[in-house]
Write an enzyme that holds these catalytic residues in place. Structure first.
Site, PDB file in Angstrom:
ATOM      1  CG  ASP A  98      10.583 -22.048   1.210  1.00  0.00           C
ATOM      2  OD1 ASP A  98      11.241 -22.453   0.231  1.00  0.00           O
ATOM      3  OD2 ASP A  98      10.443 -20.841   1.474  1.00  0.00           O
ATOM      4  CG  ASP A 123      11.139 -23.558  -3.216  1.00  0.00           C
ATOM      5  OD1 ASP A 123      11.886 -23.846  -2.270  1.00  0.00           O
ATOM      6  OD2 ASP A 123      10.618 -22.436  -3.347  1.00  0.00           O
TER       7      ASP A 123
END
Length: 333
Positions: free
Chosen positions: A11, A16
């Protein structure tokens, strides 16, 4: 050493991005695809963020697939947050990825995941860095899917009932508790879990973060830019949940799962036991429970990390931003 094949389900927020860059820089690792899911931002923003990260890492040829737009139960509006800004990357980039829709195949992320694993049975490692919605849909579409995986790494859940989305639920599991429940019940492949507390208890120093973001490379400058206005990367903000429980420090949450995936030696200690995700109650919904005494009567156990070799984690993070010299495509040994 044989090549390790990865699918990264993400996501894509700031942490990330750091984790993806780590995977791109790891030796003997080939990222087959990046599949996108809602979470830190809308799935459309996530797709653009991933494309941007792959461009920074000079891996624009890796396919990116658009996946689930919301949780299995409820609506996206009920769960989306702006933890990393409304776009997921700190709301600091001057322009979004141009004509990004043309870069995204029409094949849904779940279908791509099923196809790639079927083409490479028992060879693909799946790394899940966001809500587990895509994975839950995949196992419902093909119950044999988990058995075709080599292994599964998850960043999410908690060990001690300490949450960061709610008092008892970690963000990724709390965003889609039903999906987390399904995955931990039905994925019987070797499963490894980097929880919220594991990351917080193994924080790196802010001095290391400053060194990480002061290198003369495109990835380093990119990380410095996207963290520049984010309160979660501020040394001065000490009232956040993790600081109250664990003290201050630099925590790149998703990097803890990816680092263990690309180098098992990063993990110093772990426990292996059955786990389950709570689906009821306004306080405990989304909380993960570890069953160390066998009360759940489950045969399947997962490996939950508890302590890491922080110097090895730091080395992998530093490798991820030093991979290329500034202004050239030359790898640094």
């Amino acid at each position: 050493m044989s090549e390790k094949l990865l699918i990264i389900d993400t996501d894509c927020g700031i942490d990330d991005a750091q984790a993806i860059l780590m995977a791109l820089a790891a030796p003997h690792v080939r990222v087959l695809a990046v599949t996108c899911v809602f979470g830190n931002s809308s799935v459309d923003n996530v797709c653009q963020n991933v494309l941007k990260v792959l461009a920074v890492g000079e891996r624009g040829q890796i396919p990116v697939f658009r996946g689930s737009t919301g949780p299995l139960v409820g609506t996206t509006a009920d769960v989306l947050c702006d933890h990393f800004g409304t776009d997921g990357l700190g709301d600091v980039l001057e322009e979004r990825y141009p004509r990004w829709e043309e870069k995204i195949p029409t094949e849904h992320a779940v279908n791509a995941m099923l196809r790639l694993v079927a083409e490479n049975p028992k060879q693909v490692t799946l790394v899940a860095l966001g809500p587990l919605t895509n994975l839950a849909v995949a196992v419902k579409m093909d119950p044999t899917f988990p058995g075709k995986l080599k292994e599964l790494y998850i960043m999410g859940g908690n060990m001690e009932g300490i949450g960061n989305l709610t008092p008892c639920a970690e963000f990724n599991f709390g965003m889609d508790p039903e999906a987390a429940y399904i995955v931990l019940e039905e994925f019987l492949c070797p499963t490894y879990l980097a929880s919220w507390e594991y990351a917080c208890k193994n924080a790196l120093s802010w001095e290391f973060f400053e060194e990480l973001t002061s290198q003369d490379t495109a990835p380093s400058r990119f990380i410095k830019t996207i963290t520049s206005r984010c309160w979660d990367y501020s040394r001065e903000v000490l009232s956040k949940e993790r600081d109250v429980y664990f003290g201050p420090g630099f925590v790149s949450f998703d990097s803890y799962a990816v680092s263990a995936c690309v180098d098992a030696g990063v993990v110093a200690e772990s426990v292996r036991c059955p786990v389950r995700v709570e689906l009821q109650g306004p306080m405990c919904r989304g909380m993960m429970v570890l069953d160390r005494v066998g009360r759940l009567n489950k045969k399947h156990s997962v490996t939950v990390f508890t302590k890491c070799h922080k110097e090895k984690l730091a080395r992998l993070l530093f490798q991820s931003i030093r991979r290329y010299e500034a202004g050239a495509g030359k790898c640094i040994p």
